[in-house]
Scaffold this motif. Structure first.
Motif, short mmCIF file in Angstrom:
data_model
loop_
_atom_site.label_atom_id
_atom_site.label_comp_id
_atom_site.label_asym_id
_atom_site.label_seq_id
_atom_site.Cartn_x
_atom_site.Cartn_y
_atom_site.Cartn_z
N VAL A 41 0.84 -1.20 0.00
CA VAL A 41 0.00 0.00 0.00
C VAL A 41 0.87 1.25 0.00
CG1 VAL A 41 -1.64 1.32 1.40
CG2 VAL A 41 -1.98 -1.11 1.05
N LEU A 42 1.95 1.25 0.77
CA LEU A 42 2.86 2.38 0.82
C LEU A 42 3.51 2.63 -0.54
CD1 LEU A 42 4.23 4.55 2.55
CD2 LEU A 42 6.03 2.86 3.02
N ALA A 43 3.92 1.55 -1.21
CA ALA A 43 4.53 1.70 -2.53
C ALA A 43 3.53 2.26 -3.53
CB ALA A 43 5.07 0.36 -3.01
N ALA A 44 2.29 1.79 -3.48
CA ALA A 44 1.26 2.30 -4.39
C ALA A 44 0.99 3.78 -4.14
CB ALA A 44 -0.01 1.49 -4.25
N LEU A 45 0.92 4.17 -2.88
CA LEU A 45 0.68 5.57 -2.55
C LEU A 45 1.84 6.46 -2.99
CD1 LEU A 45 -1.00 5.33 0.96
CD2 LEU A 45 -2.08 5.96 -1.21
N LEU A 46 3.06 5.97 -2.84
CA LEU A 46 4.22 6.75 -3.29
C LEU A 46 4.22 6.92 -4.81
CD1 LEU A 46 7.11 5.47 -1.00
CD2 LEU A 46 6.08 7.74 -1.04
N LEU A 47 3.90 5.85 -5.52
CA LEU A 47 3.88 5.95 -6.99
C LEU A 47 2.79 6.89 -7.48
CD1 LEU A 47 4.59 2.29 -8.11
CD2 LEU A 47 6.07 4.28 -8.33
N ILE A 48 1.63 6.83 -6.82
CA ILE A 48 0.52 7.70 -7.24
C ILE A 48 0.78 9.14 -6.81
CG2 ILE A 48 -1.93 8.19 -6.84
CD1 ILE A 48 -2.35 5.16 -6.62
N GLY A 49 1.35 9.31 -5.62
CA GLY A 49 1.49 10.63 -5.07
C GLY A 49 2.72 11.40 -5.51
N LEU A 50 3.66 10.75 -6.18
CA LEU A 50 4.86 11.46 -6.59
C LEU A 50 4.53 12.48 -7.68
CD1 LEU A 50 7.60 8.68 -6.81
CD2 LEU A 50 7.43 10.53 -5.17
N PRO A 51 5.08 13.66 -7.58
CA PRO A 51 4.83 14.64 -8.64
C PRO A 51 5.59 14.25 -9.90
CG PRO A 51 6.39 15.50 -7.06
CD PRO A 51 5.91 14.18 -6.51
N VAL A 52 5.08 14.71 -11.00
CA VAL A 52 5.74 14.44 -12.28
C VAL A 52 6.94 15.37 -12.36
CG1 VAL A 52 5.48 14.39 -14.76
CG2 VAL A 52 3.55 13.78 -13.30
N LEU A 53 8.11 14.79 -12.28
CA LEU A 53 9.34 15.58 -12.21
C LEU A 53 10.00 15.69 -13.58
CD1 LEU A 53 10.72 14.00 -8.94
CD2 LEU A 53 9.58 16.20 -9.20
N GLY A 54 9.23 16.11 -14.56
CA GLY A 54 9.79 16.27 -15.90
C GLY A 54 9.96 14.96 -16.64
N TRP A 55 9.20 13.94 -16.26
CA TRP A 55 9.33 12.65 -16.93
C TRP A 55 8.80 12.71 -18.36
CZ3 TRP A 55 6.80 9.60 -12.38
CH2 TRP A 55 7.72 9.49 -11.33
N ALA A 56 7.88 13.62 -18.66
CA ALA A 56 7.25 13.67 -19.96
C ALA A 56 7.90 14.69 -20.89
CB ALA A 56 5.77 13.98 -19.81
N ASP A 57 9.09 15.15 -20.58
CA ASP A 57 9.73 16.17 -21.42
C ASP A 57 10.09 15.63 -22.80
OD1 ASP A 57 9.51 18.06 -19.50
OD2 ASP A 57 11.56 17.82 -18.72
N GLY A 58 10.42 14.36 -22.92
CA GLY A 58 10.84 13.81 -24.20
C GLY A 58 9.71 13.33 -25.08
N LEU A 59 8.48 13.36 -24.58
CA LEU A 59 7.34 12.87 -25.38
C LEU A 59 6.96 13.90 -26.44
CD1 LEU A 59 5.10 11.39 -22.56
CD2 LEU A 59 6.52 10.16 -24.18
N PRO A 60 6.44 13.45 -27.59
CA PRO A 60 6.04 14.40 -28.63
C PRO A 60 4.82 15.21 -28.21
CG PRO A 60 5.46 12.18 -29.28
CD PRO A 60 6.26 12.07 -28.03
N ASP A 61 4.66 16.38 -28.81
CA ASP A 61 3.54 17.26 -28.51
C ASP A 61 2.28 16.70 -29.14
OD1 ASP A 61 2.10 19.44 -27.65
OD2 ASP A 61 2.54 20.58 -29.48
N VAL A 62 1.21 16.64 -28.36
CA VAL A 62 -0.06 16.11 -28.86
C VAL A 62 -0.72 17.12 -29.78
CG1 VAL A 62 -2.34 15.32 -28.20
CG2 VAL A 62 -0.38 14.64 -26.86
N GLY A 63 -0.63 18.36 -29.50
CA GLY A 63 -1.25 19.40 -30.33
C GLY A 63 -2.74 19.50 -30.05
N ASP A 64 -3.30 20.63 -30.40
CA ASP A 64 -4.73 20.83 -30.23
C ASP A 64 -5.48 20.10 -31.32
OD1 ASP A 64 -4.33 22.49 -28.05
OD2 ASP A 64 -4.11 24.28 -29.30
N PRO A 65 -6.68 19.57 -31.00
CA PRO A 65 -7.47 18.91 -32.03
C PRO A 65 -7.83 19.89 -33.15
CG PRO A 65 -8.33 18.43 -29.85
CD PRO A 65 -7.28 19.48 -29.69
N GLY A 66 -7.59 19.46 -34.36
CA GLY A 66 -7.90 20.30 -35.51
C GLY A 66 -6.82 21.27 -35.88
#
Length: 132
Positions: free
Chosen positions: A27-52
């Motif tokens: 339970v502690l591990a699950a709470l830590l994984l859910i509660g951790l802030p996103v520390l720039g993990w998604a910087d390398g992902l491509p931009d989704v862009g606005d629809p249309g």
């Protein structure tokens, strides 16, 4: 659990304390994984862009989905052509054996050719719609 220790005398039987500790750590591990802030993990992902907006990964996904739809349509058209030709050959065999008449063969041929023309026209329309 008693059967386990009879079969395997060296087996460690978890008691209530071990089970509580294991559950608590899970339970502690699950709470830590859910509660951790996103520390720039998604910087390398491509931009989704606005629809249309016409750019980014969304546009690429739409183009791939359109190409997949055209490919599925082509496969269905090939299957339809296979069945049309099979029906025409079947009617021809029955007419030559004397079990059927030539009118049935002619009808299968005319309807089959009309179906093939309709399918090719519909595929052309669909590919022009999905391509734009």
């Amino acid at each position: 659990m008693k059967n386990l220790t009879r079969l395997y005398p060296r087996a460690i039987v978890p008691d209530r304390r071990h089970r509580w500790l294991s559950t608590g750590l899970s339970v502690l591990a699950a709470l830590l994984l859910i509660g951790l802030p996103v520390l720039g993990w998604a910087d390398g992902l491509p931009d989704v862009g606005d629809p249309g907006s016409g750019g980014g990964i969304l546009d690429d996904t739409q183009q791939m989905a359109g190409s997949a739809a055209v490919l599925i349509g082509l496969l269905l058209a090939a299957a339809a052509m296979y069945y049309v030709v099979g029906a025409a050959i079947s009617q021809y065999n029955e007419a030559t054996m004397g079990r059927g008449n030539w009118g049935g063969f002619a009808m299968a041929l005319v309807v089959g050719i009309a179906m093939i023309i309709l399918i090719v026209w519909l595929l052309d329309q669909a590919s022009s719609i999905l391509g734009s």
